[in-house]
Write an enzyme that holds these catalytic residues in place. Structure first.
Site, PDB file in Angstrom:
ATOM      1  N   ARG A  47      -1.320  13.952 -13.664  1.00  0.00           N
ATOM      2  CA  ARG A  47      -1.220  12.483 -13.708  1.00  0.00           C
ATOM      3  C   ARG A  47       0.242  12.056 -13.684  1.00  0.00           C
ATOM      4  O   ARG A  47       0.625  11.083 -13.058  1.00  0.00           O
ATOM      5  CB  ARG A  47      -1.947  11.921 -14.939  1.00  0.00           C
ATOM      6  N   TYR A  99      -2.694 -11.277   1.975  1.00  0.00           N
ATOM      7  CA  TYR A  99      -3.866 -10.396   1.959  1.00  0.00           C
ATOM      8  C   TYR A  99      -4.790 -10.906   0.865  1.00  0.00           C
ATOM      9  O   TYR A  99      -4.364 -11.109  -0.277  1.00  0.00           O
ATOM     10  CB  TYR A  99      -3.420  -8.955   1.694  1.00  0.00           C
ATOM     11  N   ASP A 171       5.120  -6.950   1.304  1.00  0.00           N
ATOM     12  CA  ASP A 171       3.990  -6.135   1.756  1.00  0.00           C
ATOM     13  C   ASP A 171       4.262  -5.800   3.222  1.00  0.00           C
ATOM     14  O   ASP A 171       4.119  -6.646   4.108  1.00  0.00           O
ATOM     15  CB  ASP A 171       2.688  -6.937   1.592  1.00  0.00           C
ATOM     16  N   LYS A 196      -3.489   2.417   5.747  1.00  0.00           N
ATOM     17  CA  LYS A 196      -3.507   1.869   7.096  1.00  0.00           C
ATOM     18  C   LYS A 196      -2.686   2.743   8.051  1.00  0.00           C
ATOM     19  O   LYS A 196      -3.115   3.810   8.426  1.00  0.00           O
ATOM     20  CB  LYS A 196      -3.028   0.413   7.051  1.00  0.00           C
TER      21      LYS A 196
END
Ligand code: PLP
Length: 373
Positions: A47, A99, A171, A196
């Site tokens: 983690r 978005y 972004d 993406k």
């Protein structure tokens, strides 16, 4: 070194164990400790850090020309970690067509923790100036925006923000560092949905934050990343690293295809308007030319003549464009954006968003020719 070379160099491995050229995937969640209490290989528990994530984060920082990068399990997990670093009472500004989930994240989750938000048309700098409050801590830019491909001037917004000590995050999912280098243009932080273009094959969900400086803010968000554990798996990191190797090639091919498709569609009598920053008729074309130095990208939207029903029907007639959400993969996708968002979405009824793939452009144009009739 140019970005095509960097994409290869930063993802190569120098493997002491076996001399592997491609990184092995380290599935181990735990790492051996020495008798003196030290860790020979610095990793303790997955983690907190993992070799595959560490390598991916280095590559992401190099590609965006940042000092440090942090990888997350999705783009939204990356955005969440950044918002979590803000305090109750802080104010943020987001584009009016950000978005969809970014704005919903604030209203559904962070407002109850005392964060406030103003949505602004960021193509108009005077609106940004007017919306600044004494407690404004962050201006969130998304350019080109989703789905209308509005362009925000990163350099100018950064100047306005930095004069007042406000942070600027971009972004950069749609443009990628191949098209647009946000940190060089003045932004402090870049966010990616690496789901993406970075992944590029629509088979891995992940996200990232890249920081211009390694400072108290990036360290705070690293702490949030380690504690909350919204991290990508070793295999996810490996897939993104593999995607990076061909990112420059894919994005260039997608951009070339998009330019040709835009050229065809913008002259078609059934098309009302094509939204693409590379068109000289685009309202912010000059700004796009200034800041999208690598090209205008593989995303476009079209408004067809008629209503939502006509637009939906057209998606059914296109054979080479799969009707599905998401973007940036090698396959061409199309979607009716308003019905994917919600009834109060600002997306026009007749708008279809297109993610152009790497297929042969003559086939793609022929597909539209037949579908439009
Ligand atoms: C997909 C996307 C996101 C969200 O990323 P996830 O990886 O789906 O969490 C954020 N911004 C933009 C522009 C996107 O396209």
């Amino acid at each position: 070194m140019k970005i095509e070379t960097l994409a290869i160099q930063t993802t190569l491995t120098h493997d002491a164990n076996a001399g592997a050229v491609v990184a092995p995937i380290y599935l181990s969640t735990t790492f051996e400790r020495e008798a003196d209490g030290s860790y020979q290989h610095e990793h303790v528990y997955s983690r907190a850090s993992n070799p595959n994530r560490q390598q991916l984060e280095k590559s992401l920082a190099v590609l965006e020309n940042g000092a440090v990068a942090l990888a997350f399990s999705s783009g939204m997990a990356a955005t969440t970690a950044l918002f979590q670093a803000l305090k109750s009472g802080d104010h943020i500004m987001v584009p009016d067509d950000a978005y969809y989930a970014t704005a919903v994240l604030v209203t559904e989750v962070f407002e109850q923790w005392g964060l406030s938000m103003t949505k602004v048309d960021m193509t108009d700098l005077s609106q940004i100036k007017r919306a600044i409050q004494p407690n404004t801590k962050l201006i969130w830019i998304e350019t080109p925006s989703n789905p209308q491909l509005k362009i925000t001037d990163i350099q100018e917004v950064s100047k306005i923000a930095h004069d007042l000590g406000i942070l600027v995050a971009v972004d950069n999912t749609w443009a990628t560092p191949i098209m647009q280098r946000c940190l060089d243009l003045g932004a402090d932080i870049v966010m990616h949905s690496t789901t993406k273009y970075f992944g590029g094959h629509s088979d891995v969900l992940s996200g990232a934050l890249i920081f211009k400086e390694n400072n108290a803010l990036s360290e705070k968000i690293r702490t949030i990343q380690k504690l909350t554990g919204g991290v990508p798996s070793p295999f996810d990191c490996w897939l993104i690293s593999r995607g990076i190797k061909t990112l420059p090639l894919r994005v260039k091919a997608q951009t070339e295809n998009a330019m040709k498709l835009v050229e065809y569609l913008s002259h078609h009598p059934q098309i009302e308007v094509v939204h693409y920053p590379g068109l000289t008729s685009h309202p912010q074309h000059e700004i796009a030319k200034k800041q999208m130095t690598g090209g205008f990208g593989g995303m476009l939207s079209v408004q067809i003549k008629g209503d939502a029903k006509n637009a939906m029907a057209l998606t059914g007639r296109l054979k080479l464009f799969t009707t599905a959400t998401s973007l940036g993969g090698v396959e061409s996708l199309i979607e009716h954006r308003k019905s994917v968002e919600s009834a109060d979405s600002p997306s026009p009824e007749s708008l279809l968003r297109v993610s152009v793939g790497i297929e042969n452009i003559e086939d793609l144009i022929e597909d539209w020719k037949v579908a439009l009739g």
